[in-house]
Design an enzyme around this catalytic site. Structure first.
Site, PDB file in Angstrom:
ATOM      1  N   THR A   8       0.829  -1.209   0.000  1.00  0.00           N
ATOM      2  CA  THR A   8       0.000   0.000   0.000  1.00  0.00           C
ATOM      3  C   THR A   8       0.860   1.254   0.000  1.00  0.00           C
ATOM      4  OG1 THR A   8      -1.788  -1.139   1.110  1.00  0.00           O
ATOM      5  CG2 THR A   8      -1.763   1.236   1.359  1.00  0.00           C
TER       6      THR A   8
ATOM      7  N   TYR B 220      -7.929   1.223  -3.835  1.00  0.00           N
ATOM      8  CA  TYR B 220      -6.629   1.498  -4.451  1.00  0.00           C
ATOM      9  C   TYR B 220      -6.032   0.176  -4.905  1.00  0.00           C
ATOM     10  CZ  TYR B 220      -4.512  -0.492  -0.309  1.00  0.00           C
ATOM     11  OH  TYR B 220      -4.156  -1.362   0.682  1.00  0.00           O
TER      12      TYR B 220
ATOM     13  N   LYS C 155       0.155  -7.918  12.828  1.00  0.00           N
ATOM     14  CA  LYS C 155      -0.837  -6.943  12.363  1.00  0.00           C
ATOM     15  C   LYS C 155      -2.143  -7.207  13.107  1.00  0.00           C
ATOM     16  CE  LYS C 155      -2.883  -4.943   8.213  1.00  0.00           C
ATOM     17  NZ  LYS C 155      -2.929  -4.875   6.745  1.00  0.00           N
TER      18      LYS C 155
ATOM     19  N   GLU D 283      -3.184 -29.808  27.499  1.00  0.00           N
ATOM     20  CA  GLU D 283      -4.247 -30.808  27.319  1.00  0.00           C
ATOM     21  C   GLU D 283      -3.815 -31.902  26.349  1.00  0.00           C
ATOM     22  OE1 GLU D 283      -8.506 -29.634  27.116  1.00  0.00           O
ATOM     23  OE2 GLU D 283      -7.694 -27.604  27.287  1.00  0.00           O
TER      24      GLU D 283
HETATM   25  C1  SIN Z   1      -0.308  -5.289   1.075  1.00  0.00           C
HETATM   26  O1  SIN Z   1      -0.006  -5.924   2.070  1.00  0.00           O
HETATM   27  O2  SIN Z   1       0.435  -5.205   0.089  1.00  0.00           O
HETATM   28  C2  SIN Z   1      -1.598  -4.571   1.014  1.00  0.00           C
HETATM   29  C3  SIN Z   1      -1.996  -3.959   2.287  1.00  0.00           C
HETATM   30  C4  SIN Z   1      -1.007  -2.978   2.832  1.00  0.00           C
HETATM   31  O3  SIN Z   1       0.105  -2.793   2.392  1.00  0.00           O
HETATM   32  O4  SIN Z   1      -1.413  -2.320   3.816  1.00  0.00           O
END
Ligand code: SIN
Length: 341
Positions: free
Chosen positions: A28, A41, A180, A298
């Site tokens: 991104t 995008y 993440k 377990e």
């Molecule tokens: C990706 O991982 O290339 C798309 C999402 C991002 O970069 O936040």
């Protein structure tokens, strides 16, 4: 006095700045949208030269060079790209003209790449991975500040020996612990168990602690592929046919993202036992976001020769199991990797 001050300024102007090399992989941060006020995008559209030019302040703190490794959305990240990146970083570690390495990357699999590189590269130069949650064309894109902060971290002498780090939204995370945790928000990354390593403040990396130390790296030089390991996500009513096809498809390892402390559904248990009899390694990890998957809870791991993932989430367990399988097929030895790395 005036002469001394002028001399100091001249020397300052010519003082050598640290050399930082950026390896760009897309994401991104290199994404473009049709409109700045919409989330739609496409990732991996802008080349590294443009990303560097968009942050002119970089010139004040470093001599920055860039190299495009790939330009992809990180959902398409592959072992092949990891092997290329790892080899390139090891070359740059040995290059006396480079002081630090920054990687631009999509956020989706950033934690995986960070962990993989932390286990396959050696050297004390900082390796800092960054990305963005908003495309480069968005209002208030976070990419430029993240690149700047990544370079700030890479040039800071305190970053030497800190290993592979992720820098996002002003925070510095260790490769092993970072994950993440949000699909949209710019504050997407956390280290839920350990907290961040530090933060960036006024052009400085401020560290709270050092990452857990180990001196083990996996030598993957020259390798063209890695052992095939897959993840099976556990859930109520899961059927054996989620796992059985793996037997005839060349899997050397299965990570079971179990419920709770890596617990396995009764209908899957015999299939995983069968996998072990066939020589396929089985790691019990957990779909729960925090807490370790512990040995002999377990599940009697000793009896079934299963490996407990400890603090590794399923996606990091997959990486460690792939790398472990390049060295050994002994489940007890692999368990020690999971205990220590
Ligand atoms: C990706 O991982 O290339 C798309 C999402 C991002 O970069 O936040």
């Amino acid at each position: 006095m005036i002469i001394i001050a002028a001399l100091a300024m001249t020397v300052g102007a010519f003082a050598q700045k640290p050399d930082i090399h950026i390896l760009a992989t897309g994401g991104t941060i290199a994404g473009k949208g049709a409109a700045s006020n919409e989330t739609r995008y496409t990732a991996g559209q802008v080349a590294i030269g443009q990303l560097i030019d968009a942050v002119p302040q970089l010139k004040d703190i470093a001599d920055v060079t860039g190299e495009q490794i790939v330009n992809i959305g990180s959902q398409d990240m592959s072992d092949e790209v990891w092997l290329i990146l790892s080899e390139r970083i090891n070359e740059l570690m040995a290059d006396p003209d480079i002081d630090g390495i920054v990687i631009t990357h999509g956020t989706d699999t950033m934690e995986e790449t960070a962990y993989f590189l932390s286990l396959t590269t050696a050297g004390t130069k900082p390796v800092v991975i960054t990305g963005a949650m908003r495309a480069s064309t968005a209002i208030s894109a976070d990419g430029p500040a993240n690149i700047y902060n990544a370079v700030v971290t890479a040039v800071d002498p305190k970053s030497a020996g800190m290993g592979v780090m992720v820098v996002m939204n002003g925070l510095i995370f260790g490769a092993r612990d970072v994950t993440k945790t949000n699909t949209l928000n710019v504050q997407a990354f956390q280290s839920p168990e350990t907290g961040a390593l530090g933060h960036i403040y006024n052009n400085e990396a401020v560290y709270y602690r050092t990452p857990a130390e180990h001196d083990m790296t996996f030598d993957i030089k020259g390798m063209k592929q890695l052992p095939k390991v897959g993840i099976v996500y556990g859930y109520s009513n899961i059927a054996p046919d989620m796992v059985e096809p793996m037997f005839k498809n060349g899997y050397q390892g299965i990570v079971y993202a179990g419920v709770g402390n890596g617990n396995i559904h009764k209908d899957i248990f015999p299939v995983l036992e069968k996998a072990r009899r066939k020589g396929i390694q089985v790691v019990r990890s957990s779909r729960v976001p925090t807490g370790p998957t512990t040995l002999h809870n377990e599940v009697d791991d000793e009896a079934y020769q299963f490996i407990a993932a400890q603090q590794h989430n399923p996606q990091k367990s997959r990486i460690l199991l792939m790398l472990a399988l390049t060295k050994t097929d002994d489940w007890k030895e692999i368990q020690t990797y999971f205990n220590n790395l």
